[in-house]
Design a protein around this motif. Sequence first.
Motif, PDB file in Angstrom:
ATOM      1  N   GLY A  78      12.832 -24.336 -30.613  1.00  0.00           N
ATOM      2  CA  GLY A  78      13.422 -24.019 -29.319  1.00  0.00           C
ATOM      3  C   GLY A  78      14.450 -22.899 -29.446  1.00  0.00           C
ATOM      4  N   HIS A  79      15.506 -22.993 -28.621  1.00  0.00           N
ATOM      5  CA  HIS A  79      16.513 -21.932 -28.597  1.00  0.00           C
ATOM      6  C   HIS A  79      17.872 -22.376 -29.130  1.00  0.00           C
ATOM      7  CE1 HIS A  79      13.751 -19.451 -26.359  1.00  0.00           C
ATOM      8  NE2 HIS A  79      13.564 -20.441 -25.501  1.00  0.00           N
ATOM      9  N   ARG A  80      18.044 -23.684 -29.373  1.00  0.00           N
ATOM     10  CA  ARG A  80      19.360 -24.194 -29.776  1.00  0.00           C
ATOM     11  C   ARG A  80      19.262 -25.149 -30.952  1.00  0.00           C
ATOM     12  NH1 ARG A  80      22.104 -25.519 -23.895  1.00  0.00           N
ATOM     13  NH2 ARG A  80      22.253 -23.350 -23.268  1.00  0.00           N
ATOM     14  N   PHE A  81      20.393 -25.309 -31.637  1.00  0.00           N
ATOM     15  CA  PHE A  81      20.570 -26.312 -32.682  1.00  0.00           C
ATOM     16  C   PHE A  81      22.054 -26.628 -32.742  1.00  0.00           C
ATOM     17  CE2 PHE A  81      20.804 -22.174 -34.707  1.00  0.00           C
ATOM     18  CZ  PHE A  81      21.863 -22.267 -35.592  1.00  0.00           C
ATOM     19  N   VAL A  82      22.416 -27.686 -33.472  1.00  0.00           N
ATOM     20  CA  VAL A  82      23.824 -28.066 -33.577  1.00  0.00           C
ATOM     21  C   VAL A  82      24.331 -27.820 -34.994  1.00  0.00           C
ATOM     22  CG1 VAL A  82      23.814 -29.760 -31.716  1.00  0.00           C
ATOM     23  CG2 VAL A  82      23.262 -30.485 -34.031  1.00  0.00           C
ATOM     24  N   THR A  83      25.603 -27.465 -35.068  1.00  0.00           N
ATOM     25  CA  THR A  83      26.262 -27.256 -36.353  1.00  0.00           C
ATOM     26  C   THR A  83      27.559 -28.042 -36.367  1.00  0.00           C
ATOM     27  OG1 THR A  83      25.295 -25.067 -36.659  1.00  0.00           O
ATOM     28  CG2 THR A  83      27.311 -25.534 -37.881  1.00  0.00           C
ATOM     29  N   PHE A  84      27.775 -28.752 -37.471  1.00  0.00           N
ATOM     30  CA  PHE A  84      29.012 -29.492 -37.699  1.00  0.00           C
ATOM     31  C   PHE A  84      29.773 -28.801 -38.817  1.00  0.00           C
ATOM     32  CE2 PHE A  84      25.775 -32.398 -36.210  1.00  0.00           C
ATOM     33  CZ  PHE A  84      26.416 -33.076 -35.189  1.00  0.00           C
TER      34      PHE A  84
ATOM     35  N   SER B  14      23.818 -28.059 -40.242  1.00  0.00           N
ATOM     36  CA  SER B  14      23.143 -27.814 -38.965  1.00  0.00           C
ATOM     37  C   SER B  14      21.908 -28.701 -38.883  1.00  0.00           C
ATOM     38  CB  SER B  14      22.730 -26.346 -38.850  1.00  0.00           C
ATOM     39  OG  SER B  14      23.854 -25.507 -38.910  1.00  0.00           O
ATOM     40  N   PHE B  15      21.576 -29.130 -37.659  1.00  0.00           N
ATOM     41  CA  PHE B  15      20.427 -30.000 -37.422  1.00  0.00           C
ATOM     42  C   PHE B  15      19.613 -29.487 -36.245  1.00  0.00           C
ATOM     43  CE2 PHE B  15      23.488 -32.681 -39.535  1.00  0.00           C
ATOM     44  CZ  PHE B  15      22.729 -33.495 -40.356  1.00  0.00           C
ATOM     45  N   ASP B  16      18.310 -29.732 -36.308  1.00  0.00           N
ATOM     46  CA  ASP B  16      17.407 -29.410 -35.214  1.00  0.00           C
ATOM     47  C   ASP B  16      16.197 -30.339 -35.305  1.00  0.00           C
ATOM     48  OD1 ASP B  16      16.477 -28.138 -32.942  1.00  0.00           O
ATOM     49  OD2 ASP B  16      16.199 -26.182 -33.877  1.00  0.00           O
TER      50      ASP B  16
ATOM     51  N   ARG C 243      31.869 -34.731 -32.230  1.00  0.00           N
ATOM     52  CA  ARG C 243      33.086 -34.326 -32.938  1.00  0.00           C
ATOM     53  C   ARG C 243      32.790 -33.136 -33.842  1.00  0.00           C
ATOM     54  NH1 ARG C 243      34.388 -37.573 -29.685  1.00  0.00           N
ATOM     55  NH2 ARG C 243      35.373 -39.574 -29.999  1.00  0.00           N
ATOM     56  N   GLN C 244      33.592 -32.104 -33.726  1.00  0.00           N
ATOM     57  CA  GLN C 244      33.491 -30.908 -34.553  1.00  0.00           C
ATOM     58  C   GLN C 244      32.067 -30.344 -34.542  1.00  0.00           C
ATOM     59  OE1 GLN C 244      36.252 -30.390 -37.867  1.00  0.00           O
ATOM     60  NE2 GLN C 244      36.041 -32.606 -38.159  1.00  0.00           N
ATOM     61  N   LEU C 245      31.492 -30.304 -33.364  1.00  0.00           N
ATOM     62  CA  LEU C 245      30.115 -29.856 -33.157  1.00  0.00           C
ATOM     63  C   LEU C 245      30.135 -28.544 -32.392  1.00  0.00           C
ATOM     64  CD1 LEU C 245      27.210 -31.964 -31.802  1.00  0.00           C
ATOM     65  CD2 LEU C 245      27.930 -29.959 -30.560  1.00  0.00           C
ATOM     66  N   THR C 246      29.305 -27.621 -32.832  1.00  0.00           N
ATOM     67  CA  THR C 246      29.095 -26.374 -32.113  1.00  0.00           C
ATOM     68  C   THR C 246      27.623 -26.290 -31.746  1.00  0.00           C
ATOM     69  OG1 THR C 246      30.813 -25.278 -33.419  1.00  0.00           O
ATOM     70  CG2 THR C 246      29.278 -23.856 -32.235  1.00  0.00           C
ATOM     71  N   LEU C 247      27.356 -26.017 -30.488  1.00  0.00           N
ATOM     72  CA  LEU C 247      25.989 -25.806 -30.033  1.00  0.00           C
ATOM     73  C   LEU C 247      25.664 -24.333 -30.249  1.00  0.00           C
ATOM     74  CD1 LEU C 247      23.483 -26.996 -28.693  1.00  0.00           C
ATOM     75  CD2 LEU C 247      24.532 -26.491 -26.478  1.00  0.00           C
ATOM     76  N   GLU C 248      24.703 -24.074 -31.117  1.00  0.00           N
ATOM     77  CA  GLU C 248      24.336 -22.706 -31.475  1.00  0.00           C
ATOM     78  C   GLU C 248      23.049 -22.333 -30.754  1.00  0.00           C
ATOM     79  OE1 GLU C 248      25.961 -21.086 -34.285  1.00  0.00           O
ATOM     80  OE2 GLU C 248      26.938 -22.771 -35.254  1.00  0.00           O
ATOM     81  N   SER C 249      22.890 -21.052 -30.460  1.00  0.00           N
ATOM     82  CA  SER C 249      21.657 -20.602 -29.823  1.00  0.00           C
ATOM     83  C   SER C 249      21.267 -19.238 -30.360  1.00  0.00           C
ATOM     84  CB  SER C 249      21.820 -20.556 -28.299  1.00  0.00           C
ATOM     85  OG  SER C 249      22.832 -19.644 -27.944  1.00  0.00           O
ATOM     86  N   GLY C 250      19.994 -18.921 -30.177  1.00  0.00           N
ATOM     87  CA  GLY C 250      19.528 -17.606 -30.593  1.00  0.00           C
ATOM     88  C   GLY C 250      18.356 -17.681 -31.537  1.00  0.00           C
ATOM     89  N   ARG C 251      18.097 -16.582 -32.182  1.00  0.00           N
ATOM     90  CA  ARG C 251      16.922 -16.454 -33.039  1.00  0.00           C
ATOM     91  C   ARG C 251      16.973 -17.363 -34.258  1.00  0.00           C
ATOM     92  NH1 ARG C 251      16.960 -10.168 -33.512  1.00  0.00           N
ATOM     93  NH2 ARG C 251      17.528 -10.886 -35.573  1.00  0.00           N
ATOM     94  N   GLY C 252      18.122 -17.852 -34.654  1.00  0.00           N
ATOM     95  CA  GLY C 252      18.223 -18.714 -35.831  1.00  0.00           C
ATOM     96  C   GLY C 252      17.764 -20.135 -35.611  1.00  0.00           C
ATOM     97  N   ALA C 253      17.442 -20.486 -34.372  1.00  0.00           N
ATOM     98  CA  ALA C 253      17.005 -21.853 -34.071  1.00  0.00           C
ATOM     99  C   ALA C 253      15.565 -22.057 -34.541  1.00  0.00           C
ATOM    100  CB  ALA C 253      17.112 -22.130 -32.576  1.00  0.00           C
ATOM    101  N   PRO C 254      15.332 -23.023 -35.415  1.00  0.00           N
ATOM    102  CA  PRO C 254      13.965 -23.241 -35.893  1.00  0.00           C
ATOM    103  C   PRO C 254      13.054 -23.911 -34.876  1.00  0.00           C
ATOM    104  CG  PRO C 254      15.457 -24.775 -36.944  1.00  0.00           C
ATOM    105  CD  PRO C 254      16.300 -23.845 -36.125  1.00  0.00           C
TER     106      PRO C 254
END
Length: 156
Positions: free
Chosen positions: A35-41, A145-147, A22-33
């Motif tokens: 791997g390449h992805r993290f989630v943001t609520f 955001s979580f990773d 719910r209300q989750l965005t899968l983010e990708s790119g250099r900001g991922a601590p």
Amino acid sequence: TNGSFEETLPDTEMLAGWYHQRQLTLESGRGAPDGHRFVTFRNFEAGRGAHAAQAFAIDGRHTRNLRLSGLVRGADLRPGTDPHMIATASIAFYDKERRPIGLQAVGDWRGTFAWTGFSGRIAVPNAAREAVVQIGLEGATGTASFDRLAVVPDGF
């Protein structure tokens, strides 16, 4: 499973292994601590849920404690309309009849902060046979955001 949020279901942007997204965005790119992805609520309506969950089997007779850890980042995080509505990571436990028997959380994140690690020891009830790990904004507002989320046995 998929605690660094790298895997998605085929032909979608839905996270593999996670439900109630719910209300989750899968983010990708250099900001991922990790791997390449993290989630943001993101939630701007106090009391509304923004979370993802994952269930797993557990036997409290054999596993006494779990370690819940990961990375979190926050922006303008504020509690919701009730004191328990916070940005958090939690584990809920259920008995053999799937009745709730306990809930423990790591974190009560507020304000704005950069990526930071979290780790907490969670006691497993003896009667536990199932558990659900959940991350997000449990009625809180702001952005979290979580990773690198992990749940592992911690001692016996």
